[in-house]
Write a protein that holds these residues in place. Sequence first.
Motif, PDB file in Angstrom:
ATOM      1  N   SER A   1       0.823  -1.215   0.000  1.00  0.00           N
ATOM      2  CA  SER A   1       0.000   0.000   0.000  1.00  0.00           C
ATOM      3  C   SER A   1       0.852   1.258   0.000  1.00  0.00           C
ATOM      4  O   SER A   1       0.320   2.372  -0.035  1.00  0.00           O
ATOM      5  CB  SER A   1      -0.930   0.002   1.224  1.00  0.00           C
ATOM      6  OG  SER A   1      -0.183   0.033   2.418  1.00  0.00           O
TER       7      SER A   1
ATOM      8  N   THR B   1      -7.116  -9.864  -4.074  1.00  0.00           N
ATOM      9  CA  THR B   1      -7.950  -8.728  -3.678  1.00  0.00           C
ATOM     10  C   THR B   1      -7.098  -7.588  -3.127  1.00  0.00           C
ATOM     11  O   THR B   1      -7.314  -6.410  -3.457  1.00  0.00           O
ATOM     12  CB  THR B   1      -8.974  -9.169  -2.614  1.00  0.00           C
ATOM     13  OG1 THR B   1      -9.763 -10.232  -3.152  1.00  0.00           O
ATOM     14  CG2 THR B   1      -9.875  -8.015  -2.219  1.00  0.00           C
ATOM     15  N   MET B   2      -6.121  -7.925  -2.288  1.00  0.00           N
ATOM     16  CA  MET B   2      -5.223  -6.914  -1.728  1.00  0.00           C
ATOM     17  C   MET B   2      -4.447  -6.210  -2.838  1.00  0.00           C
ATOM     18  O   MET B   2      -4.275  -4.990  -2.821  1.00  0.00           O
ATOM     19  CB  MET B   2      -4.255  -7.557  -0.729  1.00  0.00           C
ATOM     20  CG  MET B   2      -4.898  -8.019   0.568  1.00  0.00           C
ATOM     21  SD  MET B   2      -3.716  -8.919   1.623  1.00  0.00           S
ATOM     22  CE  MET B   2      -2.458  -7.668   1.916  1.00  0.00           C
TER      23      MET B   2
ATOM     24  N   SER C   1      -6.665  -3.798  -4.768  1.00  0.00           N
ATOM     25  CA  SER C   1      -6.968  -2.607  -3.972  1.00  0.00           C
ATOM     26  C   SER C   1      -5.780  -1.655  -3.910  1.00  0.00           C
ATOM     27  O   SER C   1      -5.952  -0.442  -3.820  1.00  0.00           O
ATOM     28  CB  SER C   1      -7.375  -3.016  -2.553  1.00  0.00           C
ATOM     29  OG  SER C   1      -8.519  -3.839  -2.577  1.00  0.00           O
TER      30      SER C   1
END
Length: 411
Positions: free
Chosen positions: A174, A344-345, A348
């Motif tokens: 992230s 999914t991570m 995102s």
Amino acid sequence: MGHAQTLIAMGGAFLAAAVLARIGGRIGLPTIPLFILAGILLGPNTPGIVLVADPHDLEMLSLLGLVLLLFYLGLEFHVDDLKEGGRRMALAGGAYLALNVGAGLGFGFLLGWGTSEALVLAGVLGISSSAIVTKVLVDTGRLGNPETKPILGIIVVEDIFLALYLAALQPVISGADSLGSAALDAGKAFGFLLLLAAAARWGTKVIGKLIATKDNELLVISFLGAAVLVAGVSEWFGVADAIGAFMVGLMLGSTSSGERIRALVHPLRDAFGAIFFFAFGLSIDPGDLPTVLWPVLIAVALTLLMNVFAGLVAARIYAFGRGPAANIATALLARGEFALILATMAASAGLDERLSPFIAGYVLILAVLGPLAAGRSGLLARVLPGRDADGDGTGGGPAGTPDRTPLAAGH
């Protein structure tokens, strides 16, 4: 109308899974890939009948299936197994992770998609599907085989690694620059794991008294509530919900109610486990697969090779022959729910758009190939180095033959 559609989707999912499983049983195919196929065919990503337009409609039922599969796995893995074989379990699990995670990381860098993408691929290629491994062991009748203990031990080590890996990976992909935050998340997850382990080690008697009842209805409500609650709390602490359910099963399996719980959880495990694999199929879009076909096939071949090496290493640690080595290698081959979480991570976090179709294709092939290979592990055993099945701890037969000990026969 919304409730009617939900009920139709649920009922149709159960029936579709049952019909395909019946067909597969007649031609000798395992149920797992057929449940997944039902999800693909009746989902939104293929032409024809769309039974479930949004995979999230079955999300809670799917999660319950995963919780019950891992809860049952914990029931079969006694606390004494952890105490007596802890060192060998850690060695076998560590070797498995080193081979598969290391290969995944190297493969990720060779693809050249980026460092964050390589770290994601390390987890995708490195961690087995606990749900599929559990179902494979049940379907092949190997729960009583000696090599099942190292298989379950490797799964436990993988889940512990998983909790720490996810805590460390999230801030990296992230773009977060706070090492303190990552360390805090990892510490929180590890602390909760220690708490669960302490409860399993020293709290079994107290837990047994709390859950003991002669009423089967109350017993079902009690163990189901405990498994789901602890799974949810585990997720909140950054530990995979699956390992929380596993630990509850580990605790309850050693109580005086353990045998009754095993009998009562069977129909729940089978029904909701089928929904888990059906929902897994709903998330796969076959149309995306051609764009990443060659990387997927190379990754599958790499995983096959690393699993064979890992099976040989585990068999050597436990002084088994080539039959159990083949059983270990093939039982742990499938990838599944954890890889989809990583997909999914990655989506995102805005990582390379090729990751999602790659993970879907890789998981689909191994989810189908894993159970098929496990049922025919005797073919692999013939070409592996080492001793033959006789006297090497296969539990009474060649690789791929269901064990006939009382424990296995009861399943």
